[in-house]
Design a protein around this motif. Structure first.
Motif, PDB file in Angstrom:
ATOM      1  N   LYS A  27      -0.750 -11.649 -18.158  1.00 50.10           N
ATOM      2  CA  LYS A  27       0.270 -11.638 -19.134  1.00 50.10           C
ATOM      3  C   LYS A  27       0.992  -9.926 -19.844  1.00 50.10           C
ATOM      4  O   LYS A  27       1.931  -9.423 -20.081  1.00 50.10           O
ATOM      5  N   VAL A  28      -0.002  -8.993 -19.804  1.00 54.74           N
ATOM      6  CA  VAL A  28      -0.142  -7.741 -20.606  1.00 54.74           C
ATOM      7  C   VAL A  28       0.476  -7.547 -19.904  1.00 54.74           C
ATOM      8  O   VAL A  28       0.905  -6.020 -20.598  1.00 54.74           O
ATOM      9  N   PHE A  29      -0.898  -6.899 -18.834  1.00 57.38           N
ATOM     10  CA  PHE A  29       0.212  -5.789 -17.602  1.00 57.38           C
ATOM     11  C   PHE A  29       1.604  -5.802 -17.415  1.00 57.38           C
ATOM     12  O   PHE A  29       1.863  -4.631 -17.556  1.00 57.38           O
ATOM     13  N   PRO A  30       1.991  -6.447 -17.453  1.00 53.19           N
ATOM     14  CA  PRO A  30       4.134  -5.985 -17.106  1.00 53.19           C
ATOM     15  C   PRO A  30       4.026  -4.849 -18.151  1.00 53.19           C
ATOM     16  O   PRO A  30       5.482  -3.573 -18.203  1.00 53.19           O
ATOM     17  N   ALA A  31       4.013  -5.526 -19.395  1.00 55.58           N
ATOM     18  CA  ALA A  31       4.324  -4.784 -20.602  1.00 55.58           C
ATOM     19  C   ALA A  31       3.531  -3.362 -20.700  1.00 55.58           C
ATOM     20  O   ALA A  31       4.339  -2.944 -20.968  1.00 55.58           O
ATOM     21  N   ILE A  32       2.395  -3.384 -19.971  1.00 60.81           N
ATOM     22  CA  ILE A  32       1.646  -1.935 -20.293  1.00 60.81           C
ATOM     23  C   ILE A  32       2.308  -1.296 -19.367  1.00 60.81           C
ATOM     24  O   ILE A  32       2.410   0.065 -19.570  1.00 60.81           O
ATOM     25  N   ILE A  33       2.780  -1.824 -18.116  1.00 59.52           N
ATOM     26  CA  ILE A  33       3.627  -0.912 -17.308  1.00 59.52           C
ATOM     27  C   ILE A  33       4.541   0.112 -17.506  1.00 59.52           C
ATOM     28  O   ILE A  33       5.187   0.756 -18.155  1.00 59.52           O
ATOM     29  N   VAL A  34       5.447  -0.885 -18.229  1.00 57.07           N
ATOM     30  CA  VAL A  34       6.407  -1.137 -18.927  1.00 57.07           C
ATOM     31  C   VAL A  34       6.785   0.066 -20.016  1.00 57.07           C
ATOM     32  O   VAL A  34       7.609   1.342 -20.130  1.00 57.07           O
ATOM     33  N   LEU A  35       5.847   0.045 -20.458  1.00 56.05           N
ATOM     34  CA  LEU A  35       5.699   1.329 -21.718  1.00 56.05           C
ATOM     35  C   LEU A  35       4.923   2.255 -21.805  1.00 56.05           C
ATOM     36  O   LEU A  35       5.635   3.084 -21.829  1.00 56.05           O
ATOM     37  N   VAL A  36       3.871   2.123 -20.605  1.00 49.88           N
ATOM     38  CA  VAL A  36       3.474   3.535 -20.261  1.00 49.88           C
ATOM     39  C   VAL A  36       4.647   3.960 -18.900  1.00 49.88           C
ATOM     40  O   VAL A  36       5.017   5.543 -19.184  1.00 49.88           O
ATOM     41  N   THR A  37       5.227   4.001 -18.521  1.00 49.24           N
ATOM     42  CA  THR A  37       6.421   4.276 -17.829  1.00 49.24           C
ATOM     43  C   THR A  37       7.866   4.909 -18.935  1.00 49.24           C
ATOM     44  O   THR A  37       8.158   6.217 -18.992  1.00 49.24           O
ATOM     45  N   LEU A  38       8.046   4.393 -19.733  1.00 48.54           N
ATOM     46  CA  LEU A  38       9.032   4.409 -20.569  1.00 48.54           C
ATOM     47  C   LEU A  38       7.845   5.571 -21.659  1.00 48.54           C
ATOM     48  O   LEU A  38       8.989   6.577 -21.859  1.00 48.54           O
ATOM     49  N   SER A  39       6.562   6.050 -22.086  1.00 51.50           N
ATOM     50  CA  SER A  39       6.336   7.186 -22.566  1.00 51.50           C
ATOM     51  C   SER A  39       6.787   8.092 -21.777  1.00 51.50           C
ATOM     52  O   SER A  39       6.685   8.986 -22.245  1.00 51.50           O
ATOM     53  N   ILE A 222       1.284  12.900 -14.368  1.00 50.05           N
ATOM     54  CA  ILE A 222       1.775  11.614 -14.166  1.00 50.05           C
ATOM     55  C   ILE A 222       0.592  11.128 -12.904  1.00 50.05           C
ATOM     56  O   ILE A 222      -0.068   9.855 -12.539  1.00 50.05           O
ATOM     57  N   THR A 223      -0.412  12.277 -12.862  1.00 45.76           N
ATOM     58  CA  THR A 223      -1.188  11.907 -12.356  1.00 45.76           C
ATOM     59  C   THR A 223      -2.070  11.206 -13.028  1.00 45.76           C
ATOM     60  O   THR A 223      -2.887   9.644 -12.681  1.00 45.76           O
ATOM     61  N   ALA A 224      -2.450  11.084 -14.452  1.00 45.06           N
ATOM     62  CA  ALA A 224      -2.867  10.482 -15.399  1.00 45.06           C
ATOM     63  C   ALA A 224      -2.127   8.762 -14.973  1.00 45.06           C
ATOM     64  O   ALA A 224      -2.886   7.524 -15.678  1.00 45.06           O
ATOM     65  N   PHE A 225      -1.046   8.933 -15.682  1.00 45.71           N
ATOM     66  CA  PHE A 225      -0.644   7.510 -15.300  1.00 45.71           C
ATOM     67  C   PHE A 225      -0.896   6.584 -14.570  1.00 45.71           C
ATOM     68  O   PHE A 225      -1.132   5.635 -14.151  1.00 45.71           O
ATOM     69  N   TYR A 226      -0.643   7.703 -12.970  1.00 52.33           N
ATOM     70  CA  TYR A 226      -0.681   6.710 -11.433  1.00 52.33           C
ATOM     71  C   TYR A 226      -2.730   6.879 -11.656  1.00 52.33           C
ATOM     72  O   TYR A 226      -2.490   5.219 -11.268  1.00 52.33           O
TER      73      TYR A 226
END
Length: 470
Positions: A27-39, A222-226
């Motif tokens: 449930k939380v995973f998509p929200a984390i992806i969106v937040l990290v991408t926006l950041s 970007i590497t850290a995000f990946y």
């Protein structure tokens, strides 16, 4: 006893806390992806905005230094124009001016007659060096007019660059006699034109180290995000594998336990106790189911050993045709029951290889067992062997249900099982093919998979041949 061994390893996989975290993470995973991408997008946009502002600041800074340097050169020329002793270029002495001759025809000597283009460029370059902008390339001209551009003296590439005001920066500075001197009012003065070629490019070059550091910083982000997202996917995948393993293990043990329970209940029946044949029958069932569960336990323990890389081999030269024939003999009853067609084309001239007999036998057994498990009607298995210069190739083909590209890609992953619709329509823990790959690797061989969904699969094993010692 076997249950004791099993329980030592089950907690590693059957951690219901992990399952709860897995459900929560889904449930939380998509929200984390969106937040990290926006950041990440925000930080990159901030970096771009910062670089743009930095470029503007650097532009103003460089323009200020260019103006300061060129004004200093213009003032230097103006002082020399206003001097009482004016010397012409070439060393000719000019007229000496005195106050009583101010109203007479005073000669004004232009810069072009007093300096060569090399000397003017050298003076401008020294002024640039003083202002710490020695890296800038420039072209110049000395003119008598700022609008008509009557050029008296110019550098080699001035005119071509002057006409391109889009890519080059043009600045001009008046050279006027000093106020209160004898030359004041006698001349309209001259102008120094400066052209900075590829102006924007040169400014960016002056910011090279800052731009480089900014780019490295963005790449690190970007590497850290990946890596973060990849780790999260791996954790999600691991949770799915654990969940699948628990379900498989539950079903694998539930059936034999239920069978044993029924057999025990039957043995308690007085009629059964009085019948020797029935006693033997039910006790035989208990023995078989016990052996079946022990086999499952051994599979799990073997997987634990592979995880710790403690799988030890007893290598010895063996004729692999004999091993293959032995495995097929063991499956003969099952194959007969399925009316399977078996083709053994053991054509290799040299089938001698250094292998562990137990593990290699298990390896072939797993591949044949998989062909049977994932078979359709009219099962056909074909096993062929042949030689290359240094290797023995064993190919096991079937006409089963086949695999899609995703399954072929993941077939050797631990706990991975290719499902065919019903979650538990195929027995096993998903450890067999992982075991096959491990055994092949330890034998320094290779295995290749070819499969077409609905048409069947083939596994090609490549093993080094036994080398005779001199």
């Amino acid at each position: 006893m076997f249950l004791h061994h099993l329980l030592m390893y089950v907690p590693v996989f059957a951690n219901y806390g992990d399952l709860y975290r897995f459900v929560a993470m889904k449930k939380v995973f998509p929200a984390i992806i969106v937040l990290v991408t926006l950041s990440l997008a925000g930080i990159i946009l901030f970096q771009i905005s910062w670089l743009q502002n930095l470029w503007k600041v650097q532009e103003q800074k460089i323009l200020f230094k260019i103006d300061k340097a060129c004004i200093a050169v213009a003032e230097e020329f103006a002082k020399q124009t206003s001097s009482r002793n004016i010397h012409l270029r070439g060393g000719r002495l000019g007229m000496r001016l005195t106050p009583d001759r101010l109203t007479r025809n005073i000669p004004t000597v232009p810069i072009s007659q007093r300096y060569t283009d090399v000397e003017v460029e050298e003076r401008i370059r020294k002024a640039f060096d003083k202002e710490d902008i020695s890296h800038l390339r420039f072209e110049f001209a000395i003119t008598a007019d700022a609008e008509e551009l009557f050029v008296e003296l110019q550098s080699k590439n001035f005119m071509p660059l002057f006409s391109d005001s889009v890519h080059n920066k043009v600045r001009f500075y008046p050279v006027l006699p000093e106020t209160g001197t004898v030359a004041e009012g006698l001349s309209d003065g001259e102008y120094i034109f400066i052209v900075i070629p590829d102006y924007k490019k040169q400014i960016w070059q002056s910011l090279t180290w800052l731009v480089t550091l900014s780019a490295i910083f963005v790449v690190i982000l970007i590497t850290a995000f990946y890596l973060t997202v990849k780790t999260m996917f791996n954790q999600k995948k691991l949770s799915e594998i654990k969940s699948d393993f628990i379900n498989n293990m539950t079903h694998e043990f539930k059936t034999p336990l239920a069978t044993i329970s029924l057999a025990v209940d039957a043995l308690r029946n007085q009629k059964v106790q009085s019948d020797t044949q029935k006693m033997q029958y039910f006790s035989g069932i208990i023995k078989e189911e016990n052996m079946r569960m022990n086999k499952h336990v051994e599979t799990i323990l073997q997987a634990a050993l592979m995880e710790k890389q403690e799988l030890k081999l007893n290598l010895q030269p063996l004729h692999l045709h004999n091993v293959i024939q032995h495995v097929m003999d063991n499956f003969q009853l099952v194959l007969n029951e399925k009316n399977a067609q078996i083709q053994l084309m053991l054509n290799a001239q040299n089938d001698l290889a250094n292998v562990d007999e137990v593990h290699f036998t298990n390896l072939i057994s797993n591949l044949v067992d998989n062909a049977i498990k994932y078979s359709k009607e009219n099962l056909s298995i074909k096993i062929t062997t042949h030689n290359t210069n240094r290797f023995l190739l064993i190919r096991i083909e079937d006409n089963g249900i086949g695999m899609n590209k995703e399954t072929v890609k993941r077939i050797f992953e631990k706990f991975y099982r290719a499902h065919t619709g019903n979650l538990h329509n195929v027995k096993g823990f998903g450890l067999g093919m992982s075991y096959v790959k491990t055994v092949i690797d330890i034998h320094k061989g290779r295995i290749k998979v070819d499969s077409t969904l609905g048409k069947g699969s083939s596994f090609t094993i490549e093993l080094p041949l036994h080398k005779e010692r001199d």
